[in-house]
Design an enzyme around this catalytic site. Structure first.
Site, PDB file in Angstrom:
ATOM      1  N   SER A 184      71.245  97.393 -57.826  1.00 67.54           N
ATOM      2  CA  SER A 184      72.352  96.848 -58.617  1.00 67.54           C
ATOM      3  C   SER A 184      73.434  97.850 -59.001  1.00 67.54           C
ATOM      4  O   SER A 184      74.463  97.459 -59.569  1.00 67.54           O
ATOM      5  CB  SER A 184      71.820  96.177 -59.884  1.00 67.54           C
ATOM      6  OG  SER A 184      71.238  94.938 -59.576  1.00 67.54           O
TER       7      SER A 184
ATOM      8  N   SER B   2      73.901  93.670 -59.489  1.00 64.74           N
ATOM      9  CA  SER B   2      74.315  92.964 -60.678  1.00 64.74           C
ATOM     10  C   SER B   2      75.380  93.704 -61.492  1.00 64.74           C
ATOM     11  O   SER B   2      76.011  93.113 -62.350  1.00 64.74           O
ATOM     12  CB  SER B   2      73.110  92.721 -61.577  1.00 64.74           C
ATOM     13  OG  SER B   2      72.578  93.955 -62.053  1.00 64.74           O
TER      14      SER B   2
ATOM     15  N   LYS C 230      78.083  98.715 -68.799  1.00 65.49           N
ATOM     16  CA  LYS C 230      77.527  97.419 -68.379  1.00 65.49           C
ATOM     17  C   LYS C 230      76.963  96.715 -69.606  1.00 65.49           C
ATOM     18  O   LYS C 230      76.253  97.341 -70.410  1.00 65.49           O
ATOM     19  CB  LYS C 230      76.434  97.652 -67.328  1.00 65.49           C
ATOM     20  CG  LYS C 230      75.817  96.373 -66.768  1.00 65.49           C
ATOM     21  CD  LYS C 230      74.787  96.703 -65.693  1.00 65.49           C
ATOM     22  CE  LYS C 230      74.186  95.438 -65.073  1.00 65.49           C
ATOM     23  NZ  LYS C 230      73.221  95.756 -63.996  1.00 65.49           N
TER      24      LYS C 230
END
Lengths: 479, 96
Positions: A174, A150, A74
């Site tokens: 997330s 997210s 990420k």
């Protein structure tokens, strides 16, 4: 058509690497070919450095636990020498990571190759990845729907077969929510289990880094590599790290599973309810002991979260000042103008909204009314879980009340977007570990294809071994 | 929660050092009022029995030994600066 090489379980890949049936370069080429084929439609990857990764693959130490395995990251986690964006114009094209985050150091020490940076909601603020300032990421199951957020890029890459496994971060759900929306396994470790050093801070009392994978066994292997004490992160616990893969060997006879009534109330999609009920039936038949219980302060979790998380965000994101790194406005008139315009131009709408809310709840005259009160509510939520875990080993429910929603469904109403995290947020407030496991799909209709549904497991702080054991058993029952 | 207040978005954004357009200001005022109305549900809870210092440290209440370590190399620290002058960050003049 056979599945690409790299979509096999980590343990199988490792066996083939050790026997020299495949090489790390074969594996990396397989990932890269899949990205080239599928990612233009999905948009999970923000950038990748194939030549560097290939050089690392050629010198990979196959004797290590993840030797030669590429792992997607990420883009909120620093990888030395690579661009870092956090999904924001504040950093895109303006920041090269000067060091490796501890999780990257640990992945490298385990032989893994960090490969590719994955899209996300800007500074991890969002539940759909629509808040990325850089690109859209689509749900591989239905390209008209969001992948969740997210960590939407990390989830979509695993689900679309363009990554072996990835790392995400979870501040209010997330990792688990996009895992649920994309039909993969997402594990949020307990607060303090994994170092956040080198992970861009959003809400420091809530953030955790964790694995996103195709199976529970893969999540256990990846967690093993990244967990453990870190002198560089004072919030990282010093407790010993158990052998998570060994924990998968047990069965669930006698496991006490709590079913919080608040997680099965109004607002849950009937298909989600049916899939979770089916899983519960299978678990009971396999010998698990089911106990209905209550977490009475669950309904207050979102309100407390959006006070505490935004307060922490307003402080953490004060570092983006247009001076040390990140976007700087043109021709500032003075220092105040430099701050005001650099931040106005660099941050997107949701980030500004949360910084302003967080500044407000911490401001003079409002601190007691909002922040102090929210911290007290947090205490009650933690007490609820402590009382529940005095009676049961794990808690079970849906990860999300609905399957993946359409693009734009909640963008005009931030509060509705926040409410999508209703089942995941409390675990962060209480420092628990949690895992989303695929447990079926919605029935396909004229309006939507089959969409994945996630089953959320929660365990007490540092209860990852129990969490993984329960989830692995359920994974077998649901297969 | 203070019932009489609507968030003064322009003032708070100023505290946060973010300049807003009039359109942003209007949009945030309405959205944030709605969010604050939602979080006001916490007023209904009885918190009288919750201790004042109730946030446990999650088992992380320790510090590392206070030992000197090599600092980050200067060039690494300055590498991402949008403007630098020699070995320093460049800022607008702050004295008259």
């Amino acid at each position: 058509m056979s599945s690409p090489l790299h979509t096999q379980p980590l343990a199988a890949l490792r066996r083939q690497l050790l026997s020299r049936d495949i090489s790390p370069a074969d594996l990396l080429h397989s990932v890269e070919a899949s990205i080239a084929q599928h990612d233009p439609a999905i948009g999970a990857y923000l950038q990748r450095d194939f030549p560097t990764a290939l050089a690392e693959a050629h010198r990979a130490d196959l004797s290590l636990p993840l030797g030669g395995i590429p792992i997607g990251i990420k883009d909120i986690i620093n990888v030395k020498g690579q661009p870092l964006t956090c999904g924001s114009k504040m950093l895109a094209g303006k920041f090269i990571s000067p060091y490796d985050a501890t999780v990257i150091t640990r992945l490298r020490a385990a032989g893994a190759i960090p490969f590719g940076k994955l899209n996300m909601d800007e500074f991890a603020m969002g539940s759909s990845t629509e808040n990325s300032a850089l690109q859209i990421t689509r749900n591989p199951w239905d390209l008209t729907r969001v992948p969740g957020g997210s960590s939407g890029g990390s989830a979509a890459a695993v689900a679309s077969g363009t990554a072996v496994a990835t790392l995400g971060t979870d501040t209010g759900g997330s990792i688990r929510q996009p895992a649920s929306f994309c039909g993969i396994v997402g594990l949020k470790p307990s607060y303090g289990r994994v170092s956040r050093y080198g992970c861009t801070a959003y809400a420091s009392s809530l953030d955790q880094i964790g694995p996103m994978t195709r199976s529970v066994a893969d999540a256990a292997l990846l967690l093993q590599a990244i967990a453990g004490p870190d002198p560089a992160d004072s919030t990282c616990r010093r407790d010993p790290v158990p052998d998570f893969s060994a924990a998968l060997q047990g069965d669930i006879r006698g496991l006490r599973i709590g079913l919080p009534k608040e997680y099965f109330g109004d607002g849950i999609d009937p298909a989600v309810r049916a899939a979770v009920d089916r899983a519960i039936t299978l678990l009971e038949a396999a010998g698990a002991e089911l106990r209905p219980l209550s977490l009475p302060h669950s309904s207050s979790a979102i309100a407390a979260y959006y006070i505490i998380a935004t307060a922490e965000a307003s402080a953490n994101l004060a570092r983006f000042d247009g001076i040390r790194y990140g976007h700087r406005c043109d021709q500032p008139e003075n220092l105040r103008d430099l701050y005001d315009r650099s931040r106005a131009e660099g941050f997107g709408p949701e980030v500004k909204r949360r910084i302003i809310l967080g500044t407000y709840v911490l401001s003079s005259g409002y601190y007691d009314a909002y922040y102090r009160k929210a911290q007290k509510v947090r205490h009650l939520i933690r007490q609820d879980f402590a009382q529940a875990f005095a009676q049961v080993d794990v808690l079970l429910g849906p990860t999300c009340p609905t399957p993946a929603f359409k693009f734009g469904a909640h963008t005009s109403d931030p509060l509705q977007m926040y409410l999508a995290d209703i089942y995941t947020i409390a675990a962060n407030l209480a420092g628990l570990c949690g895992l989303s496991l695929p447990c079926g799909t919605t029935p396909p209709t004229a309006e939507a294809p089959a969409l994945p549904i996630g089953l959320q497991w929660l365990a007490p702080p540092l209860g990852e071994a129990t969490l993984l054991r329960a989830a692995a058993a359920a994974e077998q029952l649901l297969a | 929660m203070p019932q009489e207040d609507h968030i003064n978005v322009r003032y708070v954004a100023g505290l946060a050092r973010i300049s807003l357009t009039p359109e942003e200001e209007a949009a945030y005022a309405s959205q944030l009022d709605r969010i604050l109305h939602y979080v006001a549900q916490l007023d209904a809870l009885d918190l009288s029995s919750v201790p004042e210092h109730s946030l446990e440290a999650h088992g992380c209440d320790f510090t590392r030994p206070d030992l000197a370590r090599p600092p980050q190399p200067l060039d690494d620290a300055l590498h991402n600066a949008p403007r630098r002058v020699g070995d320093q960050f460049a800022v607008p003049k702050v004295v008259e």
